[in-house]
Design a protein around this motif. Sequence first.
Motif, PDB file in Angstrom:
ATOM      1  N   CYS A  42      40.197  39.073  49.453  1.00 39.55           N
ATOM      2  CA  CYS A  42      40.961  37.880  49.090  1.00 39.55           C
ATOM      3  C   CYS A  42      40.917  37.714  47.576  1.00 39.55           C
ATOM      4  CB  CYS A  42      40.347  36.651  49.775  1.00 39.55           C
ATOM      5  SG  CYS A  42      41.033  35.105  49.166  1.00 39.55           S
ATOM      6  N   HIS A  44      41.243  35.165  46.008  1.00 40.00           N
ATOM      7  CA  HIS A  44      40.709  33.847  45.686  1.00 40.00           C
ATOM      8  C   HIS A  44      39.184  33.834  45.768  1.00 40.00           C
ATOM      9  CE1 HIS A  44      41.717  29.703  44.910  1.00 40.00           C
ATOM     10  NE2 HIS A  44      40.799  29.309  45.785  1.00 40.00           N
ATOM     11  N   CYS A  45      38.653  34.302  46.918  1.00 37.51           N
ATOM     12  CA  CYS A  45      37.205  34.221  47.109  1.00 37.51           C
ATOM     13  C   CYS A  45      36.540  35.587  47.286  1.00 37.51           C
ATOM     14  CB  CYS A  45      36.890  33.333  48.314  1.00 37.51           C
ATOM     15  SG  CYS A  45      37.442  34.069  49.863  1.00 37.51           S
ATOM     16  N   CYS A  80      43.060  35.342  54.544  1.00 38.68           N
ATOM     17  CA  CYS A  80      41.674  35.357  54.095  1.00 38.68           C
ATOM     18  C   CYS A  80      40.747  35.255  55.311  1.00 38.68           C
ATOM     19  CB  CYS A  80      41.412  34.194  53.135  1.00 38.68           C
ATOM     20  SG  CYS A  80      39.731  34.212  52.502  1.00 38.68           S
ATOM     21  N   CYS A  85      39.021  28.993  53.159  1.00 42.12           N
ATOM     22  CA  CYS A  85      39.535  29.365  51.821  1.00 42.12           C
ATOM     23  C   CYS A  85      40.932  28.814  51.600  1.00 42.12           C
ATOM     24  CB  CYS A  85      39.535  30.878  51.679  1.00 42.12           C
ATOM     25  SG  CYS A  85      40.283  31.436  50.150  1.00 42.12           S
ATOM     26  N   ALA A  87      43.240  30.207  49.842  1.00 45.52           N
ATOM     27  CA  ALA A  87      44.265  31.236  49.674  1.00 45.52           C
ATOM     28  C   ALA A  87      45.149  31.367  50.910  1.00 45.52           C
ATOM     29  CB  ALA A  87      43.610  32.580  49.362  1.00 45.52           C
TER      30      ALA A  87
HETATM   31 ZN   LIG Z   1      39.671  33.669  50.328  1.00 43.48          ZN
END
Ligand SMILES: [Zn+2]
Length: 435
Positions: A42, A44-45, A80, A85, A87
Amino acid sequence: MSDGIGLAEALLGLDGFRVLDVSEGPAELVITVETVVAVVGCHHCGVRAESQDRVPIDIRELTCFGRPARLRWIKRRWRCGDVACDAKTWTETTSHVDAQAVLTRRAGAEACRQVGEEARAVSKVAAEMGVCWWTVMNAVIEHGTPLVDDPDRIGPVLQLGVDETNYLSATRTHPTIYATGLVDLQAKVVIDLVEGNAAADLRRWTAGADPGWIAGIEVVATDLAESFRAGLSPDLDHATRVADPFHVVRVANRCLDKVRRRVQNETLGHRGRKADPLYRIRKLLLAGDERLDDRGRDRLLLGLRVGDPHDEVLGGWLAKESVRDVYLTDDPVVAATLLDKAIAGCAADAVEEIRSLGKTPASWRSEILAHHDTGASNGPTEGLNLCVKRVKRCGHGFKRFEHYRLRVLLHAGGVTWPSRPRPPRIRSRSPHSNA
Ligand SMILES: [Zn+2]
């Protein structure tokens, strides 16, 4: 790559893609592909993403063995792995295709090259590729703008040519709109194109250019337009100004034409017709005397004897030749003598048009003679005007000056196109060489 799909991938040549299927429709080849990635984190994370679903999108590719090709990319949508999350889901991307694009990057670059370098019509390229006009024009803008804006495109310029070209012909709603072309006379490339032909248009451009670059310009050649003469000040006051010989002679030719048409009207009461003596010699009159053979000169003299009772056209012809004489010598001192003779001859003439002709070389005397000192002329610009016209013709009229400028500069602006390695030549096999 012994299997069929491996061969298809080799033909496709797109890194990171796997070919799933190749099928042939009536008008195109459809190549179904997916990316080769298996594990994605991901953005994002960083948690490992899970596959959500697949979305097929269609993209136009370069033609494949002469057939239009469609790339059907089965795009993966990821989710994700962490449900908390932000995202959520996203679709994959690649460097070969921009988001929302209808063309692959390499197909866009090729469309730009065909429109720019080869001056092909956007509509033709679009029809060939099977996309709409704007798709191709956007590709030209996207791939072409960096090439035109490349600071290395134009080096130091010693001789600058300034010349006007028609941008849009007059219509019911607007008069003829002109553009001003700026040309490197030695490298023979168009530096820039400015909308309008007024002094202010030129001045705005010189004011916007790099002062160091402007300072390096030694010579500026223009036609006999007061607007250009005014527009070169103040930024190009240091440069020697040259009046382009072609335009100087054209002023004399126009004067001669004017006298001929007036005399024609006064003697015969109508505009030139095919059998009229002056109309028949109109081209011989404009030809340089040194280019006439005996037969041409005889025809010229006969036409004048019959059609020019008061020797007014003859006077115009002599005035035109006196102006042309200035260019028969390379010697600046002789040229000055000849020019002053031409100016004095015109000023003393009884015919009004000829007296008026004399005012132009008198007003441009130093610029006309500067040609002999510098050797500069707008000859190269005239050649480039042909390129500009080619772009204009294929564009069937432009609505946006920015598009026009971009395409002229791509075609005649000395752009460095991304180079492709040249393939080795395959020689033709004649039956004799095998014997
Ligand atoms: Zn994520």
